[in-house]
Design a protein around this motif. Structure first.
Motif, PDB file in Angstrom:
ATOM      1  N   ALA A  85      -4.591   4.136   7.962  1.00 24.98           N
ATOM      2  CA  ALA A  85      -4.960   2.931   8.711  1.00 24.98           C
ATOM      3  C   ALA A  85      -4.411   3.000  10.131  1.00 24.98           C
ATOM      4  O   ALA A  85      -5.109   2.662  11.092  1.00 24.98           O
ATOM      5  CB  ALA A  85      -4.440   1.685   7.996  1.00 24.98           C
ATOM      6  N   LEU A 145      -8.231  -0.524   2.955  1.00 26.53           N
ATOM      7  CA  LEU A 145      -8.694   0.822   3.265  1.00 26.53           C
ATOM      8  C   LEU A 145      -8.589   1.714   2.029  1.00 26.53           C
ATOM      9  O   LEU A 145      -9.506   2.473   1.730  1.00 26.53           O
ATOM     10  CB  LEU A 145      -7.895   1.409   4.426  1.00 26.53           C
ATOM     11  CG  LEU A 145      -8.260   2.835   4.817  1.00 26.53           C
ATOM     12  CD1 LEU A 145      -9.714   2.926   5.255  1.00 26.53           C
ATOM     13  CD2 LEU A 145      -7.339   3.329   5.919  1.00 26.53           C
ATOM     14  N   ALA A 146      -7.486   1.618   1.308  1.00 20.82           N
ATOM     15  CA  ALA A 146      -7.323   2.414   0.087  1.00 20.82           C
ATOM     16  C   ALA A 146      -8.402   2.066  -0.936  1.00 20.82           C
ATOM     17  O   ALA A 146      -8.960   2.957  -1.592  1.00 20.82           O
ATOM     18  CB  ALA A 146      -5.934   2.190  -0.502  1.00 20.82           C
ATOM     19  N   ARG A 147      -8.714   0.781  -1.067  1.00 25.91           N
ATOM     20  CA  ARG A 147      -9.784   0.361  -1.996  1.00 25.91           C
ATOM     21  C   ARG A 147     -11.134   0.919  -1.567  1.00 25.91           C
ATOM     22  O   ARG A 147     -11.925   1.389  -2.392  1.00 25.91           O
ATOM     23  CB  ARG A 147      -9.859  -1.157  -2.059  1.00 25.91           C
ATOM     24  CG  ARG A 147      -8.718  -1.787  -2.796  1.00 25.91           C
ATOM     25  CD  ARG A 147      -8.832  -3.294  -2.791  1.00 25.91           C
ATOM     26  NE  ARG A 147      -7.669  -3.898  -3.414  1.00 25.91           N
ATOM     27  CZ  ARG A 147      -7.177  -5.069  -3.070  1.00 25.91           C
ATOM     28  NH1 ARG A 147      -7.752  -5.781  -2.119  1.00 25.91           N
ATOM     29  NH2 ARG A 147      -6.105  -5.539  -3.668  1.00 25.91           N
ATOM     30  N   MET A 207     -11.675   3.602   0.191  1.00 28.23           N
ATOM     31  CA  MET A 207     -11.685   5.049  -0.024  1.00 28.23           C
ATOM     32  C   MET A 207     -11.933   5.376  -1.493  1.00 28.23           C
ATOM     33  O   MET A 207     -12.651   6.330  -1.812  1.00 28.23           O
ATOM     34  CB  MET A 207     -10.388   5.672   0.490  1.00 28.23           C
ATOM     35  CG  MET A 207     -10.303   5.589   2.006  1.00 28.23           C
ATOM     36  SD  MET A 207      -8.893   6.332   2.896  1.00 28.23           S
ATOM     37  CE  MET A 207      -7.638   6.585   1.741  1.00 28.23           C
ATOM     38  N   GLN A 208     -11.388   4.566  -2.410  1.00 27.93           N
ATOM     39  CA  GLN A 208     -11.655   4.763  -3.839  1.00 27.93           C
ATOM     40  C   GLN A 208     -13.131   4.542  -4.140  1.00 27.93           C
ATOM     41  O   GLN A 208     -13.742   5.286  -4.907  1.00 27.93           O
ATOM     42  CB  GLN A 208     -10.813   3.809  -4.680  1.00 27.93           C
ATOM     43  CG  GLN A 208      -9.343   4.150  -4.705  1.00 27.93           C
ATOM     44  CD  GLN A 208      -8.524   3.085  -5.414  1.00 27.93           C
ATOM     45  OE1 GLN A 208      -8.956   1.942  -5.563  1.00 27.93           O
ATOM     46  NE2 GLN A 208      -7.331   3.447  -5.841  1.00 27.93           N
ATOM     47  N   PRO A 247       0.840  -1.203   0.000  1.00 31.98           N
ATOM     48  CA  PRO A 247       0.000   0.000   0.000  1.00 31.98           C
ATOM     49  C   PRO A 247       0.873   1.252   0.000  1.00 31.98           C
ATOM     50  O   PRO A 247       2.040   1.206   0.382  1.00 31.98           O
ATOM     51  CB  PRO A 247      -0.786  -0.117   1.310  1.00 31.98           C
ATOM     52  CG  PRO A 247       0.096  -0.932   2.189  1.00 31.98           C
ATOM     53  CD  PRO A 247       0.829  -1.876   1.288  1.00 31.98           C
ATOM     54  N   ASP A 248       0.296   2.365  -0.417  1.00 34.34           N
ATOM     55  CA  ASP A 248       1.068   3.597  -0.398  1.00 34.34           C
ATOM     56  C   ASP A 248       1.161   4.137   1.035  1.00 34.34           C
ATOM     57  O   ASP A 248       0.455   3.681   1.940  1.00 34.34           O
ATOM     58  CB  ASP A 248       0.489   4.640  -1.357  1.00 34.34           C
ATOM     59  CG  ASP A 248      -0.915   5.087  -0.990  1.00 34.34           C
ATOM     60  OD1 ASP A 248      -1.262   5.128   0.200  1.00 34.34           O
ATOM     61  OD2 ASP A 248      -1.672   5.424  -1.908  1.00 34.34           O
ATOM     62  N   ALA A 307      -4.220  -1.723   5.155  1.00 34.65           N
ATOM     63  CA  ALA A 307      -4.035  -0.461   4.445  1.00 34.65           C
ATOM     64  C   ALA A 307      -4.465  -0.575   2.983  1.00 34.65           C
ATOM     65  O   ALA A 307      -5.072   0.349   2.435  1.00 34.65           O
ATOM     66  CB  ALA A 307      -2.579  -0.011   4.544  1.00 34.65           C
ATOM     67  N   THR A 308      -4.191  -1.691   2.347  1.00 32.27           N
ATOM     68  CA  THR A 308      -4.602  -1.898   0.956  1.00 32.27           C
ATOM     69  C   THR A 308      -6.122  -1.902   0.848  1.00 32.27           C
ATOM     70  O   THR A 308      -6.698  -1.262  -0.040  1.00 32.27           O
ATOM     71  CB  THR A 308      -4.026  -3.221   0.411  1.00 32.27           C
ATOM     72  OG1 THR A 308      -2.601  -3.134   0.425  1.00 32.27           O
ATOM     73  CG2 THR A 308      -4.503  -3.500  -1.000  1.00 32.27           C
ATOM     74  N   ASP A 332       0.258   6.940   2.317  1.00 30.72           N
ATOM     75  CA  ASP A 332      -0.949   7.609   2.810  1.00 30.72           C
ATOM     76  C   ASP A 332      -1.933   6.610   3.383  1.00 30.72           C
ATOM     77  O   ASP A 332      -2.545   6.848   4.427  1.00 30.72           O
ATOM     78  CB  ASP A 332      -1.624   8.410   1.692  1.00 30.72           C
ATOM     79  CG  ASP A 332      -0.834   9.647   1.299  1.00 30.72           C
ATOM     80  OD1 ASP A 332       0.015  10.099   2.095  1.00 30.72           O
ATOM     81  OD2 ASP A 332      -1.072  10.159   0.187  1.00 30.72           O
ATOM     82  N   ALA A 333      -2.098   5.476   2.705  1.00 31.23           N
ATOM     83  CA  ALA A 333      -3.027   4.452   3.190  1.00 31.23           C
ATOM     84  C   ALA A 333      -2.521   3.844   4.491  1.00 31.23           C
ATOM     85  O   ALA A 333      -3.300   3.592   5.409  1.00 31.23           O
ATOM     86  CB  ALA A 333      -3.232   3.369   2.139  1.00 31.23           C
TER      87      ALA A 333
END
Length: 65
Positions: free
Chosen positions: A15, A38-40, A42-43, A7-8, A35-36, A10-11
């Motif tokens: 998290a 969470l990023a998904r 948020m998208q 994950p980046d 985190a991965t 920011d994610a």
């Protein structure tokens, strides 16, 4: 089982901050996956929030499926 993509930053930071806020401990082995995901999420939320709604739309006081 395959590992999720990295994950980046920011994610990971988001998290970590959310987990701290609610007192949730995320073990190191699970942090990247959390985190991965969470990023998904948020998208996906961005897609939902991008839908324009008329000004007269109000939330229902009771959800009835």
């Amino acid at each position: 089982m395959s590992h999720p993509p990295a994950p980046d930053k920011d994610a990971l930071a988001a998290a970590r901050a959310m987990a701290t806020l609610i007192g949730l401990e995320i073990i190191p082995e699970h942090r990247a996956g959390v985190a991965t995901n969470l990023a998904r999420l948020m998208q996906q939320a961005e897609l939902v929030m991008a839908v324009p709604l008329p000004a007269d739309v109000e939330p229902a006081s009771l959800f009835t499926p």
